[in-house]
Design a protein around this motif. Structure first.
Motif, PDB file in Angstrom:
ATOM      1  N   ALA A 195       0.829  -1.201   0.000  1.00  6.38           N
ATOM      2  CA  ALA A 195       0.000   0.000   0.000  1.00  6.38           C
ATOM      3  C   ALA A 195       0.868   1.257   0.000  1.00  6.38           C
ATOM      4  N   SER A 196       0.293   2.373  -0.425  1.00  8.15           N
ATOM      5  CA  SER A 196       0.985   3.663  -0.351  1.00  8.15           C
ATOM      6  C   SER A 196      -0.016   4.703   0.123  1.00  8.15           C
ATOM      7  N   GLY A 197       0.291   5.973  -0.059  1.00  7.15           N
ATOM      8  CA  GLY A 197      -0.538   7.028   0.512  1.00  7.15           C
ATOM      9  C   GLY A 197      -1.924   7.157  -0.085  1.00  7.15           C
ATOM     10  N   VAL A 198      -2.147   6.598  -1.251  1.00  7.76           N
ATOM     11  CA  VAL A 198      -3.427   6.714  -1.940  1.00  7.76           C
ATOM     12  C   VAL A 198      -3.936   5.291  -2.196  1.00  7.76           C
ATOM     13  N   PRO A 199      -5.239   5.043  -2.097  1.00 15.08           N
ATOM     14  CA  PRO A 199      -5.720   3.692  -2.392  1.00 15.08           C
ATOM     15  C   PRO A 199      -5.306   3.260  -3.801  1.00 15.08           C
ATOM     16  N   ALA A 200      -4.948   1.989  -3.937  1.00 15.51           N
ATOM     17  CA  ALA A 200      -4.642   1.456  -5.268  1.00 15.51           C
ATOM     18  C   ALA A 200      -5.258   0.077  -5.322  1.00 15.51           C
ATOM     19  N   SER A 201      -5.888  -0.265  -6.438  1.00 12.58           N
ATOM     20  CA  SER A 201      -6.506  -1.576  -6.526  1.00 12.58           C
ATOM     21  C   SER A 201      -5.440  -2.624  -6.819  1.00 12.58           C
ATOM     22  N   SER A 215      -9.007  -2.671  -2.897  1.00  9.22           N
ATOM     23  CA  SER A 215      -7.849  -1.853  -2.564  1.00  9.22           C
ATOM     24  C   SER A 215      -6.819  -2.735  -1.862  1.00  9.22           C
ATOM     25  N   VAL A 245       0.355  13.008  -2.680  1.00 16.26           N
ATOM     26  CA  VAL A 245      -0.176  12.271  -1.529  1.00 16.26           C
ATOM     27  C   VAL A 245       0.330  10.824  -1.563  1.00 16.26           C
ATOM     28  N   ARG A 259       3.531  10.499  -0.123  1.00 14.19           N
ATOM     29  CA  ARG A 259       3.511  11.074   1.224  1.00 14.19           C
ATOM     30  C   ARG A 259       4.296  12.383   1.272  1.00 14.19           C
ATOM     31  N   GLN A 274     -10.238   9.908  -1.617  1.00 11.53           N
ATOM     32  CA  GLN A 274      -9.714   8.593  -1.241  1.00 11.53           C
ATOM     33  C   GLN A 274     -10.486   7.950  -0.097  1.00 11.53           C
ATOM     34  N   ARG A 297     -11.504   2.912  -4.172  1.00 13.07           N
ATOM     35  CA  ARG A 297     -10.753   1.689  -3.914  1.00 13.07           C
ATOM     36  C   ARG A 297      -9.548   1.577  -4.831  1.00 13.07           C
TER      37      ARG A 297
END
Lengths: 267, 335
Positions: A95-101, A144, B33, B36, B210, B214
């Protein structure tokens, strides 16, 4: 020294007299390593022995301070066939700072084969789908990655490396912190790859369900190869790379005040 | 009354500027973002203050000098971060203070009043000229083109630098590109919301989007919708309040507050959705020992019992008091 499979004798990785220093401190010294096509190699060794550094040097993330590296017979400086390399970095999370599928993360592994500013084609989508199928996460494709468990995220990272359809895989501790069912799913995926003729170089602490896949074991200690040959039982390897209870020089000697003086701490 | 206002050319120009800025800023904000670096835009905004002041001093258009100085600042931040000798947030802090102090001092040297600088600090969207509009549209189009066209590459680099490097991507070039685009975004948003609030238009829509998204693409699309909506809505709202109540409400802060309101509205919804997703997550197979039905029961679970029912393969689990289970013969299977 290498135990190559029949028919797979081309060296895909050739490291000659390699040395790596991090911030001026030698981590790998005078290392020779040849991996042949189709081999399944594990790198074992205690913390600080240089296993991860070796893998990072082999994919070019750590520059060699000495020696030469050739991949698929090409010197690393002129190597451009990135699509032949699959790399699973040591990460606890995908995971990172933004949701990613899950699909998006896996699709980024396809970039080695995609031209810039071109949309993903049918072959790209098919490769992503079959990579997800192979690690058993096809049903989570739209979720996600942050909602997946640690073991599932590790499988996402492996699927990402698979999506580029490489023939040489480097995996840095893919089983760290992964529960047994996830390790089994992982072993099945790696077994399928290995049977299809891919070369696998795997850094690990514990082999677990991966053990039957291994053709060759290399044990590192203090940046040198101390064993290279047929697979060891991990207990043997442990005995081998801990010949004496003295601490390796990379470990700070942190001892709790309550430890009795004179008592050697097992690391 | 707002309808009357819409007939004025200055208002039409302002609306176009607000719309394209609201469209472009969140695209770059999403990459910040993801890495970060949410405060990078703020740091660049402060650096751009010095750029504006240099424009006031030398007589060049402040917009152009701001672009140049902000881009130089962005490159400096990337170099410092890459060298790793100073931590990223310390590098940002140094730029914050240096940029703002330099800007105020140079404005003084130029013999300009603080009011002139205020136009840039808090935005002056209604005084935007026709050539400024073309400038804004051009830069916004560039940002959208690069930000969307290179999405797979920029996403991979921000997601996992090591992996991107092994995939043969030029990580340094892509990082520099994002920093430079952030600097360009700062200067186009400067007229809309002002340099001190610039980063809000890049970051707050992403934070709102966000909560519900998803995937990365959905986050970008949502952020662009929130950004453009808040920019246009905030401008109209401030115009309406100003005309109706005969007060002067600045558009910049209204836009930012409207975007924040979107976040406040989506956050509880997102928190609830995440909570629900966690409840529905299956436990690993065989992780929990089955519970004897006799230990458990004061009623049989069913559609009417009021406990959360989760369809699970061929049966339905019920969630209550730390259990999530289904009846299986004489016992309950925990899932």
């Amino acid at each position: 020294m290498s135990t190559s499979r029949p028919g797979g004798s081309d060296p895909v990785v050739e490291l000659r007299d390699g040395a790596v220093a991090i911030a001026g401190r030698p981590v790998l010294r005078h290392l020779d390593l040849t991996v042949h096509a189709g081999e399944f190699v594990t790198l074992l060794g205690p913390n600080g022995s240089g296993k991860s550094t070796l893998v990072r040097a082999l994919v070019g993330l750590r520059p060699l301070t000495q020696g030469s590296l050739r991949l698929f017979g090409t010197s690393f400086e002129s190597f451009r066939d990135w699509h032949r390399l699959g790399f699973v970095p040591q990460r606890s999370s995908a995971a990172s700072g933004v949701p990613a599928s899950v699909t998006e993360v896996v699709a980024s592994g396809r970039l080695t084969r995609r031209r810039i500013l071109r949309p993903a084609g049918r072959a790209d989508r098919a490769a992503v789908a079959s990579a997800l199928e192979l690690v058993g996460l096809a049903d989570r494709a739209g979720d996600s990655v942050a909602t997946l468990s640690g073991g599932q995220q590790q499988r996402v990272l492996i699927a990402r490396a698979l999506a580029g359809e490489p023939d040489l895989f480097f995996l840095d501790e893919p089983t760290a912190g992964v529960d047994l069912p996830n390790q089994q799913a992982l072993a099945e995926a790696l077994g399928a790859l290995s049977r299809a003729g891919s070369t696998v170089v795997l850094v690990t602490h514990e082999l677990g369900p991966l053990e039957p896949l291994v053709d060759r074991t290399i044990v590192l200690r203090d940046g040198r190869v101390v064993y290279d040959g047929a697979p060891l039982h991990l207990d043997d390897a442990h005995g081998h790379h801990h010949p004496s209870p003295r601490r390796a020089d990379h470990h700070p000697g942190v001892v709790a005040p309550l430890d009795r003086p004179g008592e050697e701490v097992a690391w | 009354m707002v309808i009357d206002l819409l007939g004025h050319p200055f208002m039409q120009r302002a609306l176009i500027a607000a719309f394209v800025t609201g469209l472009a800023a969140p695209v770059i904000g999403t990459y910040l973002v993801q890495r970060r670096l949410a405060l990078l835009g703020d740091g660049l905004g402060h650096v751009a203050v010095t750029g504006v002041a240099i424009g006031l001093l030398t007589g060049f258009a402040p917009t152009w000098t701001a672009v140049v100085v902000a881009v130089l600042g962005a490159v400096a931040i990337e170099v410092i971060r890459e060298r790793g000798s100073t931590s990223g947030d310390l590098a940002l802090a140094l730029l914050f203070y240096g940029g703002l102090a330099g800007g105020v001092m140079i404005t003084g040297l130029a013999g300009q009043s603080a009011a002139r600088l205020n136009q840039y600090l808090f935005g002056s969207i209604t005084s935007i000229s026709l050539s400024d509009i073309w400038f804004t549209i051009g830069l916004a189009a560039l940002i959208l083109l690069v930000g969307v066209g290179l999405l797979p590459q920029l996403f991979s680099v921000a997601q996992d630098q090591d992996f991107a490097r092994v995939a043969g991507l030029d990580v340094r070039a892509y990082n520099l590109l994002v920093a430079v685009l952030a600097a360009v975004t700062v200067t186009i948003a400067m007229r809309t919301v002002g340099l001190l609030l610039v980063s809000a238009l890049m970051i707050v829509p992403v934070a709102a989007s966000q909560q519900l998204a998803r995937s990365f693409r959905a986050t970008v699309v949502g952020a662009v919708l929130v950004g453009a909506g808040a920019a246009v809505g905030g401008l109209l709202l401030s115009a309406y309040v100003s005309v109706r109540h005969d007060v002067s409400v600045a558009p910049g802060p209204t836009i930012v507050l409207l975007a924040l309101a979107c976040f406040v509205a989506t956050w509880p919804l997102g928190a609830w959705l995440r909570h629900r997703a966690r409840l529905r997550e299956p436990f690993p197979e065989g992780a929990v020992a089955p519970l004897e039905a006799t230990d458990h029961d004061n009623h049989d679970h069913g559609p009417a019992c009021g406990h959360l029912a989760v369809p699970h393969d061929d049966h339905v689990d019920y969630v209550h008091d730390g259990h999530r289970h289904a009846r299986h013969g004489e016992h309950y299977d925990e899932h």
